[in-house]
Design a protein around this motif. Structure first.
Motif, PDB file in Angstrom:
ATOM      1  N   TYR A   9      43.127  31.947 -23.491  1.00  0.00           N
ATOM      2  CA  TYR A   9      42.262  31.011 -22.769  1.00  0.00           C
ATOM      3  C   TYR A   9      42.377  29.589 -23.312  1.00  0.00           C
ATOM      4  O   TYR A   9      42.501  28.634 -22.544  1.00  0.00           O
ATOM      5  CB  TYR A   9      40.819  31.518 -22.864  1.00  0.00           C
ATOM      6  N   LEU A  73      39.593  38.421 -10.955  1.00  0.00           N
ATOM      7  CA  LEU A  73      38.226  38.680 -10.511  1.00  0.00           C
ATOM      8  C   LEU A  73      38.033  38.439  -9.023  1.00  0.00           C
ATOM      9  O   LEU A  73      37.290  39.168  -8.365  1.00  0.00           O
ATOM     10  CB  LEU A  73      37.241  37.791 -11.280  1.00  0.00           C
ATOM     11  N   VAL A 108      36.786  32.415 -18.098  1.00  0.00           N
ATOM     12  CA  VAL A 108      37.188  32.441 -16.689  1.00  0.00           C
ATOM     13  C   VAL A 108      38.089  31.240 -16.422  1.00  0.00           C
ATOM     14  O   VAL A 108      37.781  30.113 -16.826  1.00  0.00           O
ATOM     15  CB  VAL A 108      35.955  32.397 -15.760  1.00  0.00           C
ATOM     16  N   ARG A 129      39.933  33.348  -9.396  1.00  0.00           N
ATOM     17  CA  ARG A 129      39.212  33.339 -10.670  1.00  0.00           C
ATOM     18  C   ARG A 129      39.680  34.557 -11.434  1.00  0.00           C
ATOM     19  O   ARG A 129      39.759  35.652 -10.877  1.00  0.00           O
ATOM     20  CB  ARG A 129      37.703  33.424 -10.445  1.00  0.00           C
ATOM     21  N   LEU A 131      39.862  36.460 -15.603  1.00  0.00           N
ATOM     22  CA  LEU A 131      39.458  36.491 -16.998  1.00  0.00           C
ATOM     23  C   LEU A 131      40.687  36.452 -17.869  1.00  0.00           C
ATOM     24  O   LEU A 131      41.684  37.118 -17.589  1.00  0.00           O
ATOM     25  CB  LEU A 131      38.688  37.776 -17.310  1.00  0.00           C
TER      26      LEU A 131
END
Length: 135
Positions: A9, A73, A108, A129, A131
């Protein structure tokens, strides 16, 4: 995209444009898709929307699937702009639009996805979207 293996991330930047690679509207695959999923579709119309979506989905999965702990997602704002003809080479790209940390373990990532034809015209677009694990 192998340079993005195990991307976390924190390594993803807003505004970053990531190549999703290329996919061809292969005549044999188009014929098989039409026969199996859309009997009656005339292949002179080009690839049907569902096949365009499947091609994008494969490119996206191949790229984002290498990211640490990736889980898709949502897919929103799906738009089909044209049906590419047989033999067309489609190029995928993803632009990172936003990020939101979710605790200490994941975040996210919001992205705009586009498929472009050989002339650079938009064929398909959507927002996603997903993760991604935090380092």
């Amino acid at each position: 995209m192998k340079d993005l293996l195990n991307i976390h991330y924190e390594q993803i930047e807003i505004g970053q444009v990531v190549s999703l690679g290329v996919a061809a509207v292969d005549p044999a695959s188009l014929a098989a898709f039409i026969e199996r999923f859309l009997p009656g579709w005339d292949d002179s119309y080009g690839a049907p929307d569902a096949m365009v979506y499947a091609l994008w989905s494969r490119l996206c999965a191949d790229t984002c699937g290498t990211w640490a702990g990736f889980k898709q997602l949502a897919v929103d704002g799906v738009r089909f702009h044209r049906n590419p003809p047989q033999g067309e080479l489609l190029r995928g790209r993803m632009t990172i639009m936003g990020k939101d940390p979710v605790g200490d373990v994941k975040g996210v990532v919001i992205a705009q996805h586009d498929l472009l034809d050989e002339a650079g015209r938009l064929v398909f677009s959507c927002l996603t979207r997903g993760l991604v694990a935090r380092a």
